[in-house]
Scaffold this motif. Structure first.
Motif, mmCIF file in Angstrom:
data_model
loop_
_atom_site.group_PDB
_atom_site.id
_atom_site.type_symbol
_atom_site.label_atom_id
_atom_site.label_comp_id
_atom_site.label_asym_id
_atom_site.label_seq_id
_atom_site.Cartn_x
_atom_site.Cartn_y
_atom_site.Cartn_z
ATOM 1 N N MET A 177 43.813 25.335 47.616
ATOM 2 C CA MET A 177 43.256 26.542 47.057
ATOM 3 C C MET A 177 42.240 26.163 45.977
ATOM 4 O O MET A 177 42.578 25.513 45.004
ATOM 5 N N ASP A 178 40.990 26.615 46.174
ATOM 6 C CA ASP A 178 39.923 26.295 45.231
ATOM 7 C C ASP A 178 39.711 27.496 44.297
ATOM 8 O O ASP A 178 39.328 28.587 44.719
ATOM 9 N N ILE A 179 39.977 27.279 43.015
ATOM 10 C CA ILE A 179 39.884 28.362 42.025
ATOM 11 C C ILE A 179 38.441 28.857 41.901
ATOM 12 O O ILE A 179 38.207 30.066 41.811
ATOM 13 N N ASP A 180 37.494 27.989 41.919
ATOM 14 C CA ASP A 180 36.086 28.396 41.805
ATOM 15 C C ASP A 180 35.650 29.239 43.006
ATOM 16 O O ASP A 180 34.886 30.206 42.854
ATOM 17 N N ASN A 181 36.147 28.915 44.186
ATOM 18 C CA ASN A 181 35.830 29.675 45.396
ATOM 19 C C ASN A 181 36.420 31.094 45.308
ATOM 20 O O ASN A 181 35.767 32.075 45.644
ATOM 21 N N ILE A 182 37.661 31.191 44.833
ATOM 22 C CA ILE A 182 38.313 32.500 44.672
ATOM 23 C C ILE A 182 37.561 33.332 43.632
ATOM 24 O O ILE A 182 37.302 34.515 43.830
ATOM 25 N N ALA A 183 37.184 32.728 42.532
ATOM 26 C CA ALA A 183 36.449 33.426 41.471
ATOM 27 C C ALA A 183 35.088 33.902 41.987
ATOM 28 O O ALA A 183 34.639 35.019 41.679
ATOM 29 N N ALA A 184 34.439 33.082 42.795
ATOM 30 C CA ALA A 184 33.139 33.461 43.352
ATOM 31 C C ALA A 184 33.283 34.642 44.310
ATOM 32 O O ALA A 184 32.448 35.572 44.299
ATOM 33 N N LYS A 185 34.335 34.634 45.139
ATOM 34 C CA LYS A 185 34.575 35.766 46.042
ATOM 35 C C LYS A 185 34.878 37.042 45.264
ATOM 36 O O LYS A 185 34.397 38.122 45.607
ATOM 37 N N ALA A 186 35.672 36.919 44.204
ATOM 38 C CA ALA A 186 35.997 38.093 43.367
ATOM 39 C C ALA A 186 34.733 38.632 42.699
ATOM 40 O O ALA A 186 34.499 39.847 42.659
ATOM 41 N N ALA A 187 33.910 37.731 42.179
ATOM 42 C CA ALA A 187 32.661 38.148 41.537
ATOM 43 C C ALA A 187 31.724 38.824 42.535
ATOM 44 O O ALA A 187 31.071 39.823 42.227
ATOM 45 N N ALA A 188 31.661 38.285 43.746
ATOM 46 C CA ALA A 188 30.813 38.870 44.786
ATOM 47 C C ALA A 188 31.281 40.278 45.140
ATOM 48 O O ALA A 188 30.470 41.189 45.338
ATOM 49 N N LYS A 189 32.614 40.446 45.195
ATOM 50 C CA LYS A 189 33.160 41.771 45.511
ATOM 51 C C LYS A 189 32.847 42.766 44.386
ATOM 52 O O LYS A 189 32.441 43.902 44.642
#
Length: 110
Positions: A1-13
């Motif tokens: 699980m990549d925290i930066d990837n999750i944060a980027a998806k949340a920011a995009a949403k």
């Protein structure tokens, strides 16, 4: 699980939701401007029609004649100076009192 990837998806949403909300306001604002322009155009057209209708009446057409042509009386009167409206100048109190004295004096002389 990549925290930066999750944060980027949340920011995009969040960005997508924000952009949709901003676009909704922009669309509503554009419609509001369009509506105000239409209201101004309608008011100008109504005033022109009222003036033209009055001109037809002054040209010896009757309202019945105009209705027969399919022309309804305008819903608003044409702008301009009101007919028959006259302002009365009130007399100062001293002038009114002296006028009564004169009237009383002249009626005694008759």
């Amino acid at each position: 699980m990549d925290i930066d990837n999750i944060a980027a998806k949340a920011a995009a949403k969040i960005d997508a939701v924000r952009d949709a909300r901003v676009n909704a306001v922009k669309t509503a604002a554009a419609s509001s401007v369009e509506l105000q322009e239409a209201v101004q155009l309608l008011a100008a057209a109504e005033q022109k029609y009222a003036k033209d209708y009055q001109a037809a009446l002054r040209a010896d057409w009757t309202e019945s004649d105009l209705r027969g042509f399919g022309l309804d009386a305008p819903s608003k009167k044409a702008g301009g100076r009101p007919k028959g409206a006259r302002t009365r100048q009130s007399k100062p109190a001293n002038d009114a009192a002296s006028e009564k004295e004169l009237i009383g004096t002249t009626s005694e002389n008759w």
